[in-house]
Design an enzyme around this catalytic site. Structure first.
Site, PDB file in Angstrom:
ATOM      1  N   THR A   1       0.823  -1.207   0.000  1.00  0.00           N
ATOM      2  CA  THR A   1       0.000   0.000   0.000  1.00  0.00           C
ATOM      3  C   THR A   1       0.859   1.259   0.000  1.00  0.00           C
ATOM      4  OG1 THR A   1      -1.733  -1.175   1.174  1.00  0.00           O
ATOM      5  CG2 THR A   1      -1.830   1.221   1.255  1.00  0.00           C
TER       6      THR A   1
ATOM      7  N   HIS B   1       1.800   2.043  -3.443  1.00  0.00           N
ATOM      8  CA  HIS B   1       0.693   2.705  -4.147  1.00  0.00           C
ATOM      9  C   HIS B   1       0.652   4.195  -3.789  1.00  0.00           C
ATOM     10  CE1 HIS B   1      -0.822  -0.973  -5.789  1.00  0.00           C
ATOM     11  NE2 HIS B   1      -1.128  -1.506  -4.620  1.00  0.00           N
TER      12      HIS B   1
ATOM     13  N   CYS C   1     -14.820   3.017  14.983  1.00  0.00           N
ATOM     14  CA  CYS C   1     -15.616   4.082  15.624  1.00  0.00           C
ATOM     15  C   CYS C   1     -16.261   3.637  16.925  1.00  0.00           C
ATOM     16  CB  CYS C   1     -16.688   4.591  14.657  1.00  0.00           C
ATOM     17  SG  CYS C   1     -18.086   3.458  14.422  1.00  0.00           S
TER      18      CYS C   1
ATOM     19  N   CYS D   1     -19.119  -2.583  14.566  1.00  0.00           N
ATOM     20  CA  CYS D   1     -18.443  -2.454  15.858  1.00  0.00           C
ATOM     21  C   CYS D   1     -19.285  -3.083  16.960  1.00  0.00           C
ATOM     22  CB  CYS D   1     -18.170  -0.985  16.188  1.00  0.00           C
ATOM     23  SG  CYS D   1     -16.793  -0.297  15.245  1.00  0.00           S
TER      24      CYS D   1
END
Lengths: 355, 355, 355, 355
Positions: free
Chosen positions: A45, A48, A98, A104
């Site tokens: 990543t 990228h 979150c 979650c």
């Protein structure tokens, strides 16, 4: 108290490239920890981001310090932090959930609807210091060496993929034998899997797959990998497909190698849509396909730690390149050639190459 | 002892069409049962066979009697048969597994590598009598009416799909509301699911979906079904996708409606390859995709029986058409128009239309 | 800003009894919420506390306000609270987990090693106001009536027990048909279970079990309940045992009713050790036994909410007694006689009995 | 064609003891196979039969040849047998299921309601030949040596117990380190478990547990094993308890070592009822307890074969005693002293002791 500024590898403008800047050391708030980075590792990543591909352009808001694989020492903790203290040797889950979305609430924080990632959405670990919410820190067992601790994040991807279903006694195909594919082979072997087929077009990586325990190393450019796997499994196919390549041809081959009733766990990220023969590959086969993202918080971390402590994961062949942060151009070039293992930076050390 | 010949609806030549023939009553061997057919039902697969589509042409070896959904009365049993006797009211699992392939040895006989299907690979139930291995018979609880007993096979497809994962308390999208989709809605509701979204382009079927308990009936030709589902689920998407259409557009919509961490159970058979945005639809979402084939042997049969006995499945709206075997042309024409429910034949009765 | 003091039902001294006191309204810190109690319900645990049984004596540190089942309106929120605001209608998970023990890290916070319970270890909800960490609040869907919202905690126990394994199409024995047992019957039925056997010695409760959907209501004092269950299940036994009594004789009977390969989910709390014929009851049977504690955080809450919203849970027969906080002596006496449903208090209302 | 008679070790009368008799070689029917025994192993159950304990007296109907752990070569097959042929090297699942009870229909044939066991309910393998239904034969991979093939039955018990839940990365306590306990340790280690605690009072067996990979070998007669395990797991307890002793004290200790949310898989057979503190040991802990019986048919056999083929199970320390069938008195005496490994007989060989 740390010094007022630090070196950081940053994406400064919305374009290819990166640069070392001197920036303020992060200030921590309640519940946070400040960690002095000992070793950081480069992820695909990060390449990228460096190259500023369309995904990066749509997601990152420069300027930002990137990097999300690392280990370090806790320098400071904010108000209300329990269970971790300055001096602790830690890594961290860099995915921030979150806490109140449906996922979650259901115990699936790794696919939180409002996920933020340190090193992508906020400043990461290619720096002398990084700020992390204390709940995301992972204390490192002293039996685990520093360079292994630095790659718990990608090792966790491999562990998450392998252990997303039964593995003991199962035959396994791994399509894509880069660093995570090779770690997947090692983890599957350590967890009692049966025959492993490593499938890879890059000869360097294919050799590595053998080193990590693949019983068969098949190059689809040179032989009919599907036919080989079917032949070696009495025409049945493998019980488990671990897809680590993101390559459409490899994905197709992988599904044709999979036995009826088998499991396909997909971690590799295709850069374009993929066409499936849904009927033959999944429906009539009664196959189960799993998208794998991140690491289970924190089941995967416990599993990875236990496997490392047991001494049954030899990942040494991955560690050839150790560089100074300033060598980042060289590092990304090496990574792009597809021959690097896990390249390590040491942002708090003067010297460059280590051994 | 039954009479020497019987009427049967047969595919006689490798071409479209079918015809009623008088053929010998099947002779049974050790372990077999001969069943007198009371009611038989037409499957979408039978329409494919009638029309001689490419799949049929590649699989069937005419002449063969087709039909695989039915109930009847045991007429004779062969040597060594235990647990079932002449006079018993039965249906049957028409998928015959080999018993020694890897899937059979692993408790997954429904996806046996050497599967044969009665009514496709050997003579089926659109006839006065049918021969079935006794182990595949399913004795019908007397609380279950004949017309329900005749469709335990497709009801089993619906039950298998719905109960392939958690359903209690889950939000559900059903893409494709033909007979199996509608049964899927009824089963999901009976098993405590939360909101159900029925998605269907045929207005007749969409109305039926409502009848079977869909809380929302959405026609993607008339409204943005994905947007509606997201809006009704606080932007989250549904927990479970039951794909019953085989239609690529519906499959795409279905995956875009699915929440991160959700389950997609695919039963509908696309007639062509389907292109996926694997990253957004499955991988980053951490979704689980299941190919569903046949019925679990015999867990699904026990579940379907229990649900029927409980009285919580009202499938009456599916039963409008009852015909004589000789009306097969009319039956297949009706089926093709997409407005039929489960059309029933009564091969052992003189009269045609019943009520 | 609420007034400075409030009424609360408190255990003041380490002895039997309780009293209404006027105490300060709780002050909230960062991450907390202050909730104005609308309705609170009495749990069997509250009776143990009132009577000061050995468990209470070993656990509680008077003075403490007890009560842990309730619903109310958010009055205030502390610093950093997201996702909930004054005016929201809420219930709450009163089990507070530490967040860093092994169970918390593994997604099993309901069995946290360092668990604290509001209403036992700190001041609870038998008062005009109660302080709750905001993350433990559960916003109530407006479709759910107040008296149902007040008992989400014990309903959650029932849902957790029923949905701890497969339930659709399963035969079920419920040993102990008090309020949670009756809710368990209603939940199992709503989730598609097959035949339910309610087992209970108290005739009042046995009648209630019928009302909630038990197909058989068996009193082991009057008949051989084990023999009846075996007879009604073809000598096989039930698929699922939901143990809600804590009574050793009922537990023994329950295991003898359970089929080989069945599931026994134990919620009832025996007051003394229980002797098992491990070989016959569990080992040779290949049974699975689950200890059930609290509610899964927050999977159970989502499931309970979805079932209530669907309208398939009629719990009205449980709600006969509505009292003023000052009637607590009468309430506990009624509860002890084993004939009460879920007794509700309304600490913020002047009047006593409501309808 | 085999000779007309053969030697067999038989329980001739309902009393302690056994004797070698010359009996007719079994005649096979349709679906059967006749197997020439190469090596047979003694099970603890055989000792119970030899000593004629109450269980044996209630179950066996002398005269009967006992023995149920073996490997051999197929001599003959009956009509209709597919997939196995004379000359094949095989072992066999000696538990015969009925095929039509609820458990058989649900894919749990190992706990069939009408189970019969070869070597207990009909003539077994302590003989030159044994008759087995062909479907129960298990073809041995040529990579597996004869003495390992002879003990696939008890190895299967160990594999079934270990793999009845997650094992990779888990901490494990094994209570009872006889041959099956030691195999359990080896299997758990081969499947990636973390720390293993072997608990055993017999010093000889405790030393063996170390050999098989136990990280801790604890003798509860000499130290507080529970305290040691808790100390070594940060006060948390183990994730998995594998109970292989059947000893009440060991069972109690085992449950006190188990963490909240842990799994206890019970294979050992207590000879008397066991008293539990259900609340502390199971309910408040949210533990899962599994009775383990036999081997899953045939998932366990596939797993055991795969583990053996992989070379990761070194079971050599179990094989010290190889005897002639005529040495049975000596063999049972040795077994009773608790110091034997897996004693092997070779009924078709002239010589006695082998190496």
């Amino acid at each position: 108290m740390p010094a007022a500024t630090m070196r950081a590898l940053r994406k400064v403008r919305p374009e290819a490239g990166a640069q070392i800047e001197r920036v303020e050391i992060p200030r921590i708030g309640p519940g946070d920890a400040l960690v002095r980075v000992r070793a950081a590792s480069i992820c695909g990543t990060d390449l990228h981001i460096f190259k500023w591909d369309p995904w990066s352009a749509s997601r990152l808001k420069p300027p930002v310090t990137f990097g999300h694989e690392f280990c370090g020492t806790v320098e400071q903790v904010g108000a209300g932090v329990e269970g971790v203290a300055p001096g602790d040797f830690v890594s961290a889950e860099m995915h921030l959930n979150c806490g109140h979305c449906r996922q979650c609430r259901l115990g699936q924080p790794h696919i939180c609807k409002n996920l933020k990632i340190i090193g992508i959405d906020q400043d990461g670990c290619f720096a002398e210091f990084v700020r992390i919410p204390a709940g995301n820190l992972w204390k490192i067992d002293p039996a685990i060496p520093e360079h292994y601790a630095a790659i718990l994040d990608p090792l966790g991807n491999a562990v998450h993929t392998v252990l997303a279903g039964e593995i003991a006694g199962q035959t396994v195909a791994v399509t894509g034998c880069g660093p995570i594919g090779c770690m997947g082979i090692a983890v599957a072997k350590a967890c009692g899997c049966s025959t492993v087929f490593g499938i890879e077009v890059n000869p360097h990586r294919l050799a590595l797959a053998k080193t990590f325990g693949a019983d068969y190393a098949l190059n689809p450019k040179q032989e009919n990998a599907v036919a080989k796997v079917l032949e070696a499994t009495d025409g049945c196919g493998v019980d488990v497909l671990l897809e680590m390549s993101g390559n459409p041809a490899a994905i197709h081959d992988g599904f044709r190698m999979l036995r009826a009733g088998g499991r396909a766990s997909l971690l590799g990220i295709p850069s374009q849509p993929v066409t499936f023969d849904l009927v033959a590959d999944i429906i009539f086969k009664g196959a189960t396909v799993q998208g794998i993202f991140g690491r289970r918080m924190y089941e995967t971390w416990l599993q990875a730690t236990a496997l490392l402590k047991s001494g049954r994961l030899n990942l040494e062949p991955l560690f050839k390149e150790r560089m100074a942060l300033e060598q980042f151009q060289e590092a990304f070039a090496l990574l792009e050639r597809g021959e690097a293992g896990k390249i390590l930076f040491y942002p708090n050390e003067d010297t460059g190459l280590r051994s």
